[in-house]
Design a protein around this motif. Structure first.
Motif, PDB file in Angstrom:
ATOM      1  N   THR A 294      68.385  45.938  86.545  1.00 44.44           N
ATOM      2  CA  THR A 294      69.628  45.691  85.809  1.00 44.44           C
ATOM      3  C   THR A 294      70.777  45.404  86.753  1.00 44.44           C
ATOM      4  N   ALA A 295      70.885  46.168  87.818  1.00 55.26           N
ATOM      5  CA  ALA A 295      71.995  45.963  88.759  1.00 55.26           C
ATOM      6  C   ALA A 295      71.932  44.575  89.394  1.00 55.26           C
ATOM      7  N   ILE A 296      70.709  44.081  89.653  1.00 59.13           N
ATOM      8  CA  ILE A 296      70.545  42.791  90.328  1.00 59.13           C
ATOM      9  C   ILE A 296      70.494  41.625  89.347  1.00 59.13           C
ATOM     10  N   ARG A 297      69.803  41.835  88.186  1.00 58.90           N
ATOM     11  CA  ARG A 297      69.552  40.706  87.280  1.00 58.90           C
ATOM     12  C   ARG A 297      70.045  40.941  85.867  1.00 58.90           C
ATOM     13  N   GLY A 298      70.701  42.073  85.623  1.00 55.46           N
ATOM     14  CA  GLY A 298      71.314  42.300  84.323  1.00 55.46           C
ATOM     15  C   GLY A 298      70.376  42.748  83.227  1.00 55.46           C
ATOM     16  N   ASP A 299      69.115  43.034  83.554  1.00 55.27           N
ATOM     17  CA  ASP A 299      68.135  43.379  82.522  1.00 55.27           C
ATOM     18  C   ASP A 299      67.088  44.314  83.126  1.00 55.27           C
ATOM     19  N   GLY A 302      64.083  42.595  84.215  1.00 54.66           N
ATOM     20  CA  GLY A 302      64.303  41.449  85.105  1.00 54.66           C
ATOM     21  C   GLY A 302      63.711  41.646  86.483  1.00 54.66           C
ATOM     22  N   PHE A 303      62.395  41.498  86.605  1.00 54.65           N
ATOM     23  CA  PHE A 303      61.731  41.674  87.895  1.00 54.65           C
ATOM     24  C   PHE A 303      61.896  40.455  88.806  1.00 54.65           C
ATOM     25  N   GLY A 304      62.146  39.286  88.231  1.00 58.45           N
ATOM     26  CA  GLY A 304      62.292  38.095  89.053  1.00 58.45           C
ATOM     27  C   GLY A 304      61.039  37.833  89.867  1.00 58.45           C
ATOM     28  N   SER A 305      61.252  37.400  91.093  1.00 55.05           N
ATOM     29  CA  SER A 305      60.110  37.109  91.984  1.00 55.05           C
ATOM     30  C   SER A 305      59.982  38.139  93.099  1.00 55.05           C
ATOM     31  N   ALA A 306      60.685  39.253  92.977  1.00 55.16           N
ATOM     32  CA  ALA A 306      60.697  40.280  94.024  1.00 55.16           C
ATOM     33  C   ALA A 306      59.515  41.234  93.850  1.00 55.16           C
ATOM     34  N   HIS A 307      58.355  40.805  94.312  1.00 52.13           N
ATOM     35  CA  HIS A 307      57.156  41.634  94.196  1.00 52.13           C
ATOM     36  C   HIS A 307      56.722  42.114  95.580  1.00 52.13           C
ATOM     37  N   PRO A 313      48.862  39.429  93.595  1.00 54.15           N
ATOM     38  CA  PRO A 313      49.504  38.586  92.571  1.00 54.15           C
ATOM     39  C   PRO A 313      49.035  38.874  91.156  1.00 54.15           C
ATOM     40  N   LYS A 314      47.776  39.160  90.966  1.00 54.42           N
ATOM     41  CA  LYS A 314      47.267  39.403  89.614  1.00 54.42           C
ATOM     42  C   LYS A 314      47.836  40.683  89.003  1.00 54.42           C
ATOM     43  N   SER A 315      48.425  41.538  89.851  1.00 51.27           N
ATOM     44  CA  SER A 315      49.004  42.800  89.373  1.00 51.27           C
ATOM     45  C   SER A 315      50.525  42.766  89.317  1.00 51.27           C
ATOM     46  N   HIS A 316      51.129  41.610  89.619  1.00 48.60           N
ATOM     47  CA  HIS A 316      52.582  41.503  89.522  1.00 48.60           C
ATOM     48  C   HIS A 316      53.035  41.765  88.090  1.00 48.60           C
ATOM     49  N   VAL A 317      54.144  42.471  87.943  1.00 48.62           N
ATOM     50  CA  VAL A 317      54.640  42.811  86.611  1.00 48.62           C
ATOM     51  C   VAL A 317      55.938  42.060  86.322  1.00 48.62           C
ATOM     52  N   HIS A 318      56.206  41.885  85.033  1.00 50.74           N
ATOM     53  CA  HIS A 318      57.405  41.154  84.608  1.00 50.74           C
ATOM     54  C   HIS A 318      58.181  41.895  83.528  1.00 50.74           C
ATOM     55  N   THR A 319      57.662  43.035  83.096  1.00 49.55           N
ATOM     56  CA  THR A 319      58.363  43.879  82.126  1.00 49.55           C
ATOM     57  C   THR A 319      58.166  45.338  82.512  1.00 49.55           C
ATOM     58  N   LYS A 331      53.404  51.340  91.820  1.00 48.23           N
ATOM     59  CA  LYS A 331      54.750  51.761  91.411  1.00 48.23           C
ATOM     60  C   LYS A 331      55.577  52.141  92.640  1.00 48.23           C
ATOM     61  N   ILE A 332      54.961  52.893  93.529  1.00 49.99           N
ATOM     62  CA  ILE A 332      55.655  53.305  94.757  1.00 49.99           C
ATOM     63  C   ILE A 332      56.037  52.086  95.582  1.00 49.99           C
ATOM     64  N   ALA A 333      55.177  51.089  95.622  1.00 49.61           N
ATOM     65  CA  ALA A 333      55.471  49.876  96.381  1.00 49.61           C
ATOM     66  C   ALA A 333      56.681  49.146  95.815  1.00 49.61           C
ATOM     67  N   TYR A 334      56.789  49.060  94.497  1.00 47.01           N
ATOM     68  CA  TYR A 334      57.946  48.396  93.887  1.00 47.01           C
ATOM     69  C   TYR A 334      59.240  49.135  94.209  1.00 47.01           C
ATOM     70  N   VAL A 335      59.195  50.453  94.157  1.00 43.30           N
ATOM     71  CA  VAL A 335      60.402  51.231  94.452  1.00 43.30           C
ATOM     72  C   VAL A 335      60.763  51.133  95.929  1.00 43.30           C
ATOM     73  N   SER A 336      59.768  51.234  96.786  1.00 42.59           N
ATOM     74  CA  SER A 336      60.016  51.309  98.227  1.00 42.59           C
ATOM     75  C   SER A 336      60.492  50.007  98.845  1.00 42.59           C
ATOM     76  N   GLN A 337      60.360  48.907  98.115  1.00 42.57           N
ATOM     77  CA  GLN A 337      60.843  47.642  98.677  1.00 42.57           C
ATOM     78  C   GLN A 337      62.360  47.503  98.577  1.00 42.57           C
ATOM     79  N   VAL A 338      63.001  48.396  97.828  1.00 45.51           N
ATOM     80  CA  VAL A 338      64.455  48.357  97.693  1.00 45.51           C
ATOM     81  C   VAL A 338      65.081  49.040  98.911  1.00 45.51           C
ATOM     82  N   PRO A 339      66.004  48.378  99.612  1.00 47.58           N
ATOM     83  CA  PRO A 339      66.642  48.987 100.788  1.00 47.58           C
ATOM     84  C   PRO A 339      67.260  50.347 100.451  1.00 47.58           C
ATOM     85  N   GLY A 340      66.938  51.341 101.261  1.00 49.32           N
ATOM     86  CA  GLY A 340      67.443  52.696 101.039  1.00 49.32           C
ATOM     87  C   GLY A 340      66.488  53.587 100.285  1.00 49.32           C
TER      88      GLY A 340
END
Length: 415
Positions: A294-299, A302-307, A313-319, A331-340
């Motif tokens: 939400t902070a980055i894409r307003g939703d 909104g996962f965008g292309s940041a995987h 690739p077959k496990s990329h999520v969009h919702t 899940k941990i990988a998605y969270v840990s890619q965010v700086p900080g």
């Protein structure tokens, strides 16, 4: 305090002297190796006062007159890492009262003991009232909630809105959790600060507020699971508290530390805390991801292309619904890619979790190592207490992240 005990090995039958480091404890399960044949001998220690302190060994106790001057001596302290085969006062780990001083530099030595003292004070002094406050909060027993808050926190007007009550309950929980974690928690503090920044930006967006409100019932259930998990960790704090010491050692000191053995015999307890805490934390990760989206894409969706690169690739999520179905490692990988937010990857090591949780995992008392079929090289028991400590630190952080979701989903919340 060190007590001298005169024992007979149930295996080889040799008499020996066991110098045992003692401390106040409800109950500590530990072990010591026979200095002649290395047979692990289990023992229990109990007593919060010197007058009622007891040590029970799974072997025969003998009289001092049955040992000679050349009888071997072994030193074991369940509360301090020791040298496995120590039989004198020479060298690191041979004399428990000097071990911590040898491992830690002056400033870290002081910080370590200060943090230990603050943790004990919070658990003994603040936790009983915090536990009651949070229990009444979860049960929505507002009469007892208000009464306990007034007497324990000296707040004359506890508040009447869900927002205010949540704030009081979670602030009380945060005080205890962060006091137990101690001063070596810079990474988790930074993580929480970064989340709060994302959350503050996200609550200005209507889709985020609607999303959190739609999750009100699951959030309430997660509140109960998180609180129960914190309570379980605190109830058994003594069993994993030694994980703190590695946080205060230098690289050189840590290398020396990991050559020592912590003679405790509570692996099954630590394993349950570690696994269950890991699972509860992972149930909270959707809050971080929805705030980031939400902070980055307003939703929130909104996962965008940041995987993450770790997620195929077959496990990329969009919702967020797809995110909820991911395995914890993704899940941990998605969270840990965010700086900080990278520390969560350190606190929640999926490979370590799978290794420890495997049915073949066992604590080898002859080596002080934990082995499993998935990790035949093993890790030290002392290293595992550090992992458990890290899960508790992460649990303290995610409990406050849950607080943000809980308050935002309250009917009386106004962004």
């Amino acid at each position: 305090m060190i007590s001298r005990n005169f024992l007979k090995c149930p295996g080889c039958g040799e008499n020996f002297v066991a110098r045992i480091g003692t401390d106040a404890t409800v109950q500590t399960k530990f072990y010591l190796p026979c200095p002649y044949c290395s047979l692990p001998i289990r023992a229990r220690m109990s007593g919060e006062d010197l007058d009622d302190h007891r040590v029970r060994f799974e072997c025969e106790k003998i009289s001092e007159v049955d040992v000679s001057e050349d009888t071997l001596v072994i030193t074991v302290d369940p509360f301090v890492p020791s040298k496995y085969n120590a039989d004198s006062h020479d060298g690191l780990g041979a004399f428990p009262t000097l071990t911590v001083r040898q491992l830690l530099k002056n400033e870290e030595h002081s910080a370590y003991y200060h943090d230990r003292s603050m943790a004990a004070s919070a658990i003994e002094g603040s936790w009983p009232s915090t536990r009651m406050i949070f229990e009444y909060y979860l049960q929505q027993d507002w009469a007892m909630f208000n009464s306990t808050v007034k007497s324990a926190l000296e707040i004359s007007r506890p508040g009447e809105t869900a927002h205010e009550r949540s704030t009081i309950a979670y602030q009380s929980l945060a005080f205890v959790a962060f006091a137990v974690t101690g001063s070596a928690n810079r990474r988790s503090v930074r993580l929480l600060e970064r989340f709060n920044s994302k959350h503050t930006a996200a609550i200005k967006k209507a889709p985020y507020v609607r999303f959190l409100r739609a999750q009100r019932d699951p959030t309430a259930q997660l509140e109960r699971e998180t609180f129960d998990m914190v309570a379980s960790f605190i109830a058994d704090y003594e069993s994993w508290s030694m994980g703190r010491i590695a946080r205060h050692t230098s690289d050189e000191g840590e290398e020396a530390l990991m050559k020592l053995t912590l003679f405790r015999d509570e692996f099954s307890l630590l394993r349950d805390l570690y696994q269950q805490g890991f699972e509860v934390i992972c149930k909270s990760l959707w809050i971080l991801v929805s705030a980031q989206n939400t902070a980055i894409r307003g939703d929130p969706n909104g996962f965008g292309s940041a995987h993450p690169v770790e997620v195929p690739p077959k496990s990329h999520v969009h919702t967020m619904a797809q995110f909820a179905r991911l395995p914890n490692s993704h899940k941990i990988a998605y969270v840990s890619q965010v700086p900080g937010w990278e520390p969560l990857r350190d606190f929640l090591n999926s490979r370590r979790r799978n290794t420890i949780g495997h049915a073949s995992a066992r604590h080898d008392l002859r080596t002080g190592q934990i082995f499993s079929d998935l990790d035949p090289t093993g890790i030290t028991y002392l290293s595992f207490t550090r992992e458990v400590f890290g899960v508790f630190e992460a649990l303290g952080v995610t409990s406050q992240i849950l607080r943000a979701a809980r308050i935002t989903s309250s009917p009386d919340f106004v962004g």
